[in-house]
Design a protein around this motif. Structure first.
Motif, mmCIF file in Angstrom:
data_model
loop_
_atom_site.group_PDB
_atom_site.id
_atom_site.type_symbol
_atom_site.label_atom_id
_atom_site.label_comp_id
_atom_site.label_asym_id
_atom_site.label_seq_id
_atom_site.Cartn_x
_atom_site.Cartn_y
_atom_site.Cartn_z
ATOM 1 N N VAL A 100 0.611 -0.913 -0.060
ATOM 2 C CA VAL A 100 0.071 0.020 0.071
ATOM 3 C C VAL A 100 0.982 1.335 0.014
ATOM 4 O O VAL A 100 0.614 2.129 -0.758
ATOM 5 C CB VAL A 100 -0.965 0.167 1.097
ATOM 6 N N ARG A 104 0.190 0.200 -4.264
ATOM 7 C CA ARG A 104 -0.832 -0.927 -4.727
ATOM 8 C C ARG A 104 -1.859 -0.659 -3.819
ATOM 9 O O ARG A 104 -1.772 -0.858 -2.556
ATOM 10 C CB ARG A 104 0.009 -2.356 -4.968
ATOM 11 N N ARG A 105 -3.196 -0.542 -4.272
ATOM 12 C CA ARG A 105 -4.374 -0.492 -3.282
ATOM 13 C C ARG A 105 -5.443 -1.225 -3.406
ATOM 14 O O ARG A 105 -6.337 -1.225 -2.643
ATOM 15 C CB ARG A 105 -4.674 1.218 -3.371
ATOM 16 N N THR A 106 -5.642 -1.797 -4.488
ATOM 17 C CA THR A 106 -6.954 -2.725 -4.786
ATOM 18 C C THR A 106 -6.764 -4.067 -4.036
ATOM 19 O O THR A 106 -5.509 -4.409 -4.116
ATOM 20 C CB THR A 106 -7.387 -2.981 -6.258
ATOM 21 N N THR A 135 -10.010 1.753 4.438
ATOM 22 C CA THR A 135 -10.446 1.616 2.923
ATOM 23 C C THR A 135 -11.738 2.528 2.583
ATOM 24 O O THR A 135 -12.507 3.032 3.265
ATOM 25 C CB THR A 135 -11.448 0.001 2.801
ATOM 26 N N ARG A 138 -14.943 2.234 -2.878
ATOM 27 C CA ARG A 138 -14.509 1.735 -3.879
ATOM 28 C C ARG A 138 -13.516 0.575 -3.930
ATOM 29 O O ARG A 138 -12.872 0.041 -5.122
ATOM 30 C CB ARG A 138 -13.932 2.834 -4.771
ATOM 31 N N LEU A 140 -10.504 0.645 -2.335
ATOM 32 C CA LEU A 140 -9.176 1.039 -2.423
ATOM 33 C C LEU A 140 -8.784 1.138 -0.770
ATOM 34 O O LEU A 140 -9.339 1.551 0.047
ATOM 35 C CB LEU A 140 -9.065 2.294 -2.908
ATOM 36 N N TYR A 141 -7.477 0.455 -0.684
ATOM 37 C CA TYR A 141 -7.014 0.524 0.455
ATOM 38 C C TYR A 141 -5.935 1.750 0.737
ATOM 39 O O TYR A 141 -5.004 1.727 -0.298
ATOM 40 C CB TYR A 141 -6.404 -0.842 1.302
ATOM 41 N N ASP A 142 -5.613 2.415 1.853
ATOM 42 C CA ASP A 142 -4.568 3.533 2.301
ATOM 43 C C ASP A 142 -4.349 3.220 3.594
ATOM 44 O O ASP A 142 -5.035 2.936 4.623
ATOM 45 C CB ASP A 142 -5.020 4.768 1.979
#
Length: 161
Positions: A100, A104-106, A135, A138, A140-142
């Motif tokens: 992350v 890379r986030r999905t 999250t 959508r 996505l993770y951060d």
């Protein structure tokens, strides 16, 4: 040793000798500027400071500083930190955070080479529950902004260099 490195060493030695000749303590250099300022502001109390100015490979920039009085940490129940630290105490979870931080986030991007989807979601839930990941709707993770520097600080204190 090549000429360029030799010249650099001579320059550094000359600067150190000049400081000693001026009566300066050679240990009192810019490496401890934050410590000197913390001691000045703490007025004799014990504090821990962590701070950072971080630009990730994604281009995202974070600045963070936190000062914690040691007496409050010594009076607190240390087991309060178990859940947050346990969330980090797994190789897959550390790899997820690393991915992350690199952008890379999905779920599909994060899951490459890290086991089954069930295992992946288990690890993601652990990290989200303890605030190391967030999250969006959508998928996505951060790493939340307020956790980037603390996370990197923990990794640095654990010996990651």
């Amino acid at each position: 040793m090549d000429d360029e490195r030799w010249a650099l060493l001579e320059k550094r030695l000359a600067a150190l000798e000049a400081r000693v000749a001026d009566g300066a303590d050679p240990r009192d250099d810019d490496a401890f500027w934050a410590l000197r300022e913390l001691k000045r502001q703490a007025e004799g109390r014990s504090h821990v400071l962590f701070t950072g100015s971080v630009t990730l490979p994604t281009g995202a920039h974070y600045e963070w500083q936190e000062t914690v009085e040691v007496s409050s940490m010594l009076e607190a129940d240390p087991t309060q930190a178990v859940a947050a630290l346990s969330a980090l105490a797994h190789p897959v979870r550390l790899q997820l955070l690393h991915k992350v931080l690199h952008g890379r986030r999905t779920v599909s991007e994060l899951g490459e080479g890290l086991g089954t989807s069930g295992q992946l979601y288990h690890h993601l839930r652990q990290l989200v529950a303890e605030g190391w990941l967030a999250t969006s709707g959508r998928g996505l993770y951060d790493v939340p902004a307020e956790r980037v520097v603390p996370l990197l600080t923990l990794l640095a204190t654990a010996g990651l260099r």
